[in-house]
Motif scaffolding. Structure first.
Motif, PDB file in Angstrom:
ATOM      1  N   TYR A  10     -22.656  31.084   9.232  1.00  0.00           N
ATOM      2  CA  TYR A  10     -23.963  30.504   9.720  1.00  0.00           C
ATOM      3  C   TYR A  10     -24.855  31.323  10.188  1.00  0.00           C
ATOM      4  O   TYR A  10     -24.711  32.400  10.846  1.00  0.00           O
ATOM      5  CB  TYR A  10     -23.438  29.661  10.923  1.00  0.00           C
ATOM      6  N   HIS A  60     -24.975  28.896   5.904  1.00  0.00           N
ATOM      7  CA  HIS A  60     -25.667  27.873   6.247  1.00  0.00           C
ATOM      8  C   HIS A  60     -27.103  28.705   6.631  1.00  0.00           C
ATOM      9  O   HIS A  60     -27.244  29.626   7.400  1.00  0.00           O
ATOM     10  CB  HIS A  60     -25.091  27.260   7.456  1.00  0.00           C
ATOM     11  N   GLU A  92     -26.366  27.350   1.904  1.00  0.00           N
ATOM     12  CA  GLU A  92     -25.950  26.089   2.093  1.00  0.00           C
ATOM     13  C   GLU A  92     -27.256  25.341   2.938  1.00  0.00           C
ATOM     14  O   GLU A  92     -27.747  25.884   3.769  1.00  0.00           O
ATOM     15  CB  GLU A  92     -24.702  25.828   3.097  1.00  0.00           C
ATOM     16  N   HIS A  93     -28.077  24.598   2.219  1.00  0.00           N
ATOM     17  CA  HIS A  93     -29.312  23.916   2.575  1.00  0.00           C
ATOM     18  C   HIS A  93     -30.574  24.556   1.993  1.00  0.00           C
ATOM     19  O   HIS A  93     -31.365  23.606   1.535  1.00  0.00           O
ATOM     20  CB  HIS A  93     -29.329  23.762   4.021  1.00  0.00           C
ATOM     21  N   ASP A 157     -23.838  16.213   2.405  1.00  0.00           N
ATOM     22  CA  ASP A 157     -23.740  16.639   3.656  1.00  0.00           C
ATOM     23  C   ASP A 157     -23.138  15.589   4.605  1.00  0.00           C
ATOM     24  O   ASP A 157     -23.523  15.947   5.729  1.00  0.00           O
ATOM     25  CB  ASP A 157     -25.155  17.210   4.121  1.00  0.00           C
TER      26      ASP A 157
END
Length: 246
Positions: A10, A60, A92-93, A157
């Motif tokens: 993250y 993330h 991620e994203h 998600d």
């Protein structure tokens, strides 16, 4: 039956809570530029470890500063481990990007694991957080990423968003919410075609988990990992897509 494939990291928080790490302060909170959940050196060290031991990394990253930090770490780690076999590093994203960083996804082979449904969910209020300029530059910039050579993996998600892949497909090709708002979609120049959207949710999504030889397309020798739909989602009008049933 079990694959232990990836390390999840993250970089930052979320846009709604103003935790996404931004290059410039929040438009509605000028004293705040978000936060880093993991320091840059931690992301770099974990990526080095993963490449040295044959693991994939998925990090993330929501804000443009977080995405740049992750791209920098990935680029440095890959330069230090040029023999790493097919790393398929993921972000991620990849939700808010600086225009200068968008071409790096394709150049580095970093996979953009995005969620089409996030656009109609977040886009109504994103300008309050970012200002219209940053939204237009690189928020939910699927078309720009694809045209720059990136590979997009598209999921729902869940449980943050609804699990329905039909809703996600609809959002990806229309950039509208389930009520058809706004007319024409948010930033319609960033829409994907039906074929492109389907690929991001099937074959390219399988590629993102090293499974493209087993699933993701209907071919002889692959797993029968498929569904039958009530109508052809490649041809029905936009306003009928959400009527599709498995």
């Amino acid at each position: 039956m079990l694959a232990v494939r990836a390390v999840k990291l993250y970089a930052d928080g979320a846009l709604g809570s103003r935790g996404a790490a931004l290059l410039e302060p929040y438009a509605d909170d000028p004293a705040n530029s978000g936060l880093l959940v993991t320091p840059p050196e931690g992301i770099l060290e974990a990526t080095r470890f993963a490449l040295a031991h044959g693991f994939q990394v998925g990090t993330h990253a929501i804000g443009d500063r977080a995405n740049r930090i992750v791209l920098d770490a990935y680029e440095k780690a890959m330069s230090e481990y040029p023999g790493a076999r097919d790393p398929r590093l993921r972000i991620e994203h990849a939700q808010i990007l600086d225009a200068a960083d968008i071409p790096r996804f394709g150049r580095l082979g970093v996979l953009a694991a995005m969620q089409g449904i996030h656009c109609p969910s977040d886009r109504p209020w994103a300008p309050f957080r970012l200002g219209e300029g940053r939204v237009k530059e690189g928020a939910y910039a699927w078309r720009t990423l694809l045209d720059a050579g990136a590979r997009i993996l598209n999921g729902t998600d869940a449980p943050v968003e609804d699990l329905s892949p039909i809703q996600n497909f609809h959002a990806t090709v229309t950039r509208q919410d389930a009520s058809g708002r706004p007319p024409g979609g948010f930033d319609p120049d960033q829409k994907l075609t039906r074929d492109e959207a389907l690929r991001t949710m099937t074959l390219d999504a399988a590629y993102g988990s090293f499974a493209e030889k087993e699933k993701g397309s209907i071919e002889v020798g692959k797993l029968a990992d498929l569904v039958v739909l009530s109508q052809d989602i490649l041809s029905v009008p936009d306003d009928r897509l959400l009527q599709t049933r498995v």
